[in-house]
Scaffold this motif. Structure first.
Motif, PDB file in Angstrom:
ATOM      1  N   ASN A 169      73.613  26.645  17.322  1.00  0.00           N
ATOM      2  CA  ASN A 169      74.890  25.927  17.126  1.00  0.00           C
ATOM      3  C   ASN A 169      75.593  25.639  18.452  1.00  0.00           C
ATOM      4  N   LEU A 170      75.452  26.574  19.409  1.00  0.00           N
ATOM      5  CA  LEU A 170      76.145  26.383  20.696  1.00  0.00           C
ATOM      6  C   LEU A 170      75.312  25.539  21.668  1.00  0.00           C
ATOM      7  N   GLY A 171      74.175  25.123  21.197  1.00  0.00           N
ATOM      8  CA  GLY A 171      73.356  24.206  22.009  1.00  0.00           C
ATOM      9  C   GLY A 171      72.582  24.881  23.131  1.00  0.00           C
ATOM     10  N   SER A 228      89.982  40.304  23.438  1.00  0.00           N
ATOM     11  CA  SER A 228      89.921  39.566  22.167  1.00  0.00           C
ATOM     12  C   SER A 228      89.011  38.325  22.166  1.00  0.00           C
ATOM     13  N   SER A 229      88.153  38.179  23.186  1.00  0.00           N
ATOM     14  CA  SER A 229      87.135  37.124  23.052  1.00  0.00           C
ATOM     15  C   SER A 229      85.794  37.808  22.821  1.00  0.00           C
ATOM     16  N   HIS A 230      84.999  37.201  21.971  1.00  0.00           N
ATOM     17  CA  HIS A 230      83.759  37.874  21.568  1.00  0.00           C
ATOM     18  C   HIS A 230      82.683  37.708  22.638  1.00  0.00           C
ATOM     19  N   ASN A 281      79.825  35.301  27.025  1.00  0.00           N
ATOM     20  CA  ASN A 281      81.243  35.671  26.859  1.00  0.00           C
ATOM     21  C   ASN A 281      81.991  34.538  26.167  1.00  0.00           C
ATOM     22  N   ASN A 282      83.194  34.856  25.750  1.00  0.00           N
ATOM     23  CA  ASN A 282      84.109  33.837  25.200  1.00  0.00           C
ATOM     24  C   ASN A 282      83.556  33.042  24.027  1.00  0.00           C
ATOM     25  N   VAL A 283      82.891  33.716  23.109  1.00  0.00           N
ATOM     26  CA  VAL A 283      82.433  32.989  21.917  1.00  0.00           C
ATOM     27  C   VAL A 283      83.612  32.911  20.955  1.00  0.00           C
ATOM     28  N   CYS A 284      83.884  31.706  20.439  1.00  0.00           N
ATOM     29  CA  CYS A 284      85.098  31.597  19.609  1.00  0.00           C
ATOM     30  C   CYS A 284      84.784  31.890  18.143  1.00  0.00           C
ATOM     31  N   GLN A 290      81.267  29.897  11.219  1.00  0.00           N
ATOM     32  CA  GLN A 290      80.355  28.844  10.755  1.00  0.00           C
ATOM     33  C   GLN A 290      78.914  29.376  10.714  1.00  0.00           C
ATOM     34  N   THR A 291      78.565  30.161  11.708  1.00  0.00           N
ATOM     35  CA  THR A 291      77.216  30.725  11.764  1.00  0.00           C
ATOM     36  C   THR A 291      76.964  31.663  10.583  1.00  0.00           C
ATOM     37  N   ILE A 292      77.928  32.548  10.326  1.00  0.00           N
ATOM     38  CA  ILE A 292      77.730  33.501   9.213  1.00  0.00           C
ATOM     39  C   ILE A 292      77.571  32.729   7.904  1.00  0.00           C
ATOM     40  N   LEU A 293      78.430  31.726   7.710  1.00  0.00           N
ATOM     41  CA  LEU A 293      78.357  30.963   6.456  1.00  0.00           C
ATOM     42  C   LEU A 293      76.986  30.311   6.286  1.00  0.00           C
TER      43      LEU A 293
END
Ligand SMILES: NC(=O)c1ccc[n+]([C@@H]2O[C@H](COP(=O)([O-])OP(=O)(O)OC[C@H]3O[C@@H](n4cnc5c(N)ncnc54)[C@H](O)[C@@H]3O)[C@@H](O)[C@H]2O)c1
Length: 362
Positions: free
Chosen positions: A282-284, A329-331, A346-349, A355-358
């Motif tokens: 998803n993040l390319g 607080s950033s994943h 770092n910094n995965v929003c 969206q990924t889990i869904l």
């Protein structure tokens, strides 16, 4: 019978991991046991199977052996069980010259290690892991701990064992589901940085599933070696060791959400690794096929790759916030460029995580 040895060399200590098929062979570490006072920590499932042979083997060394049997299950990897261990040590006057031995899966290894880390600010312990997952991962590298009601492994310490004694024949009594969970953690090494190992696993999958013990010893030794290479570079997880957490931030949230009752740790990690692959796509950063490829490897060992839709994805994201890998607080997640090529992102929003889990639910 050959014993395979993997030596861990850290700046402050060295120890050996001894792997063979014999029940319980302490010959390589006799000098650590002679005349010692020992507490074996086990659980109500493993103790009836192995406490007696283990105690017998320790007799050779003139050791004084006592044992504590805890309840079995990830839901008991908590402050109550940890306190029971400390009470036992206090009641029986254990001091800094005494020794703890874990006898069980990863839960017992982690709790015994943490009790050893905290009792009198640190006493010696030896890991005797009896599940595949504990033999290839949990018993190695000195991460010890317990869960907090808010999240998994939130309480703990780094404390290295004096030795790890792995007797693959204990796997004969391990339930099939638990064996499969352990295979999920072995695949992890292939996905992180050992693509050739993933191929080796595929080639030997039949013999592994058929519990060919000489081959299983090789499998365990390979995994311990891969883990050692990472731990030696970064014992306290300030960098590269985090790669070993591939899929784990998702997995810990799944385990906490389901109160440790529906998925084994290895099953949750398998699903978490698929989520990490999907997020990478998803993040390319990875090719579209990555998730399918990874799912295929997991399915070869009959591992689950999806979560049911009944699990609330938003709640999982909230639980992920409590993971130790969340920085300001950033994943901070472990992603994959391809199989065998993991990296720290770092910094995965949270929108991308949700969206990924869904898209990994069915
Ligand atoms: N410290 C680390 O680096 C590290 C790494 C990976 C996992 N872990 C931890 O390890 C735990 C998971 O370990 P696990 O999968 O071994 O779970 P577990 O300890 O719950 O063991 C799984 C089940 O198998 C049973 N069992 C174990 N050995 C057996 C045997 N030989 N015969 C019959 N039954 C046996 C156990 O009693 C339990 O019911 C988690 O808490 C996880 O957080 C720690």
């Amino acid at each position: 019978m050959n014993t395979q040895i993997v030596n861990i060399n850290l700046s402050h200590c060295n120890y050996g991991i001894f792997i063979n098929e014999k029940l319980f062979d302490f010959s390589a570490v006799a000098h650590l046991l002679n005349n010692r006072k020992i507490a074996i920590i086990s659980n109500e499932t493993v103790a009836p199977l192995y406490l007696e042979p283990l105690t017998q083997s320790l007799q050779e060394y003139n050791a004084t052996v006592q044992s504590l049997i805890l309840k079995d299950g990830e839901q008991y990897k908590n402050q109550t069980s940890w306190n029971l261990i400390l009470d036992f040590l206090a009641d029986n006057n254990f001091n800094r010259s005494d020794l703890l031995i874990s006898l069980g899966g990863g839960v017992i290894c982690d709790m015994t290690g943490f009790a050893a880390a905290s009792w009198m600010r640190g006493i010696d312990f030896i890991q005797v892991p009896t599940s595949l997952l504990a033999q290839v991962d949990a018993s190695v590298g000195g991460k010890t701990g317990i869960n907090h009601s808010k999240g998994k492994n939130l309480i703990g310490a780094f404390h290295q064992p004096l030795a790890v004694i792995i007797n693959a024949s204990t796997l004969k009594t391990l339930p099939e589901r638990e064996f499969k969970s352990g295979l999920g953690e072995t695949l992890k090494y292939g996905f992180i940085n050992q693509p050739r190992f993933k191929q080796w696993l595929q080639e030997h999958s039949k013999a592994i599933v058929g519990l060919n013990l000489p081959l299983i010893c090789q499998l365990i030794a390979k995994c311990c070696k891969y883990k050692k290479e990472i731990v030696q570079q970064d014992e306290k997880e300030s960098g590269i060791r985090a790669l070993l957490n591939l899929g784990h931030t998702f997995a810990h949230a799944i385990e906490t959400y389901t109160h440790y009752k529906e998925y084994t740790h290895g099953e949750a990690v398998a699903i978490g690794m698929v989520m990490a692959a999907q997020l990478s796509v998803n993040l390319g950063v990875a090719n579209d096929n990555l998730r399918k490829e990874l799912e295929k490897h997991l399915q070869d060992f009959n591992l689950l790759t999806k979560l049911p839709k009944t699990i609330n994805a938003t709640k999982l994201v909230e639980l992920m916030r409590l993971d130790k890998k969340v920085v300001n607080s950033s994943h901070r997640l472990i992603l994959l460029k391809s199989i065998g090529n993991a990296f720290i992102q770092n910094n995965v929003c949270e929108k991308d995580i949700l969206q990924t889990i869904l898209s990994c639910q069915h």
